[in-house]
Design an enzyme around this catalytic site. Structure first.
Site, PDB file in Angstrom:
ATOM      1  N   GLY A  15      12.191  22.594  20.168  1.00 36.13           N
ATOM      2  CA  GLY A  15      11.771  22.647  21.615  1.00 36.13           C
ATOM      3  C   GLY A  15      11.631  21.935  22.930  1.00 36.13           C
ATOM      4  O   GLY A  15      13.078  20.705  23.108  1.00 36.13           O
ATOM      5  N   CYS A 127       2.011  11.143  25.772  1.00 34.50           N
ATOM      6  CA  CYS A 127       2.832  11.096  27.411  1.00 34.50           C
ATOM      7  C   CYS A 127       1.805  11.088  28.270  1.00 34.50           C
ATOM      8  O   CYS A 127       2.194  10.427  28.959  1.00 34.50           O
ATOM      9  CB  CYS A 127       3.501  12.763  27.670  1.00 34.50           C
ATOM     10  SG  CYS A 127       1.566  14.360  28.011  1.00 34.50           S
ATOM     11  N   ASN A 267       5.892  15.239  32.093  1.00 37.10           N
ATOM     12  CA  ASN A 267       5.108  14.725  30.621  1.00 37.10           C
ATOM     13  C   ASN A 267       5.860  14.853  29.526  1.00 37.10           C
ATOM     14  O   ASN A 267       6.151  13.923  28.772  1.00 37.10           O
ATOM     15  CB  ASN A 267       3.949  15.637  29.720  1.00 37.10           C
ATOM     16  CG  ASN A 267       4.460  17.247  29.760  1.00 37.10           C
ATOM     17  OD1 ASN A 267       5.135  17.531  30.894  1.00 37.10           O
ATOM     18  ND2 ASN A 267       4.209  18.406  28.482  1.00 37.10           N
TER      19      ASN A 267
END
Length: 291
Positions: A15, A127, A267
């Site tokens: 991803g 994050c 993030n």
């Protein structure tokens, strides 16, 4: 020191998180991206990784265990991570967990980054953890926290499927890390996914109720730690910091500066930049030990 070959690194997950990791590895001086492993051959991320020059596989952890890998970055999901560690625990590799699975040694570069030199199983917390732990570490050095509240806001476009599925784990793991660091009797973490347009940058708001606050040393410490984080995540800023009696409030914004990430994906930037930095630190210590 003689030249030594780069360590072979693998990324599990294709991803946004995994592909940005792969890109960072192609620019590392101590590691090379040897493999990006996903679960579906049709994943666009695997095709992109291949164009970047990385070997790819849709066999997930099975592809990693037989590829002669030294460092593994797990950018999949919290539910899958325990099986990944079980498959790699006896292999002598460094496993860097970017999922909020809460396993491994919890680390943040400016807080306890030295632990990355010896541990083989690192947890990057989350994050949000990477954004607020540097600030909270400095706060605990200048007062005694009693209550800590953290609210993180991420743009919807920066929250992929794994992020959304792991929201409960994100909150639990970040909350645990906050309590463990600050020793506060109460800690609360909340996570917001914003659909606003234009997409907002990643933000973390911290509220601390504390006693024995040393205002001026604390303000100076916050400025110093923000500078330290910017050495590896240049878009990190403490946009506001106030002390009102026993109440401390801070707002952290993280703007992505990587050429592959949109500005709102701070993030992704903060956790990936920290993960690669700590893996490089481990690699450097490992090379020294073998001399």
């Amino acid at each position: 020191m003689p030249n030594r070959p780069q360590l072979r690194a693998a990324v599990i997950g294709a991803g946004m998180l995994g592909i940005d990791l792969a890109d960072r590895l192609t620019r590392s001086t101590t590691m090379t991206c040897a493999l990006v492993a996903g679960r579906r051959t049709s994943t666009a991320g695997l095709r992109l990784a291949a164009r970047m020059g990385c070997a790819t596989s849709a066999d997930g952890i099975d592809a990693v265990t037989g590829a002669g890998i030294d460092v593994v970055f797990d950018a999949s999901n919290a539910a899958a991570h325990p099986a990944h560690w079980a498959a790699l625990a006896s292999a002598g590799v460094l496993l860097v967990d970017l999922t909020p699975s809460s396993s491994g040694t919890m680390v943040a570069p400016t807080v306890n980054g030295v632990r990355a030199e010896s541990s083989r199983h690192l947890s990057m917390v989350s994050c949000g953890g990477q954004a607020v732990l540097p600030v909270l570490d400095m706060v605990t050095q200048h007062c005694t926290p009693e209550y800590v509240e953290v609210v993180t806001t991420v743009a919807s476009a920066s929250a992929g499927r794994a992020t959304r599925l792991n929201l409960d784990e994100y909150i639990t793991t970040t909350q645990y890390a906050v309590r463990r660091l600050t020793r506060a009797s109460h800690a609360k973490v909340m996570a917001l996914i914003s659909p606003a347009l234009p997409a907002p940058v990643f933000r973390a708001q911290v509220t601390v109720l504390a006693s024995g606050i040393q205002p001026e040393p604390l303000r100076a410490g916050i400025a110093a730690v923000a500078d330290a984080v910017r050495t590896f995540a240049p878009g990190y800023t403490v946009t506001s910091f106030t002390i009102d009696g026993q109440l401390i409030k801070a707002t952290v914004n993280v703007t992505a500066r990587s050429h592959r990430l949109p500005a709102h994906a701070g993030n992704v930037e903060i956790i990936n930049a920290a993960a690669v930095l700590l893996a490089e630190r481990h690699a450097a210590a490992r090379k020294v030990e073998t001399l």
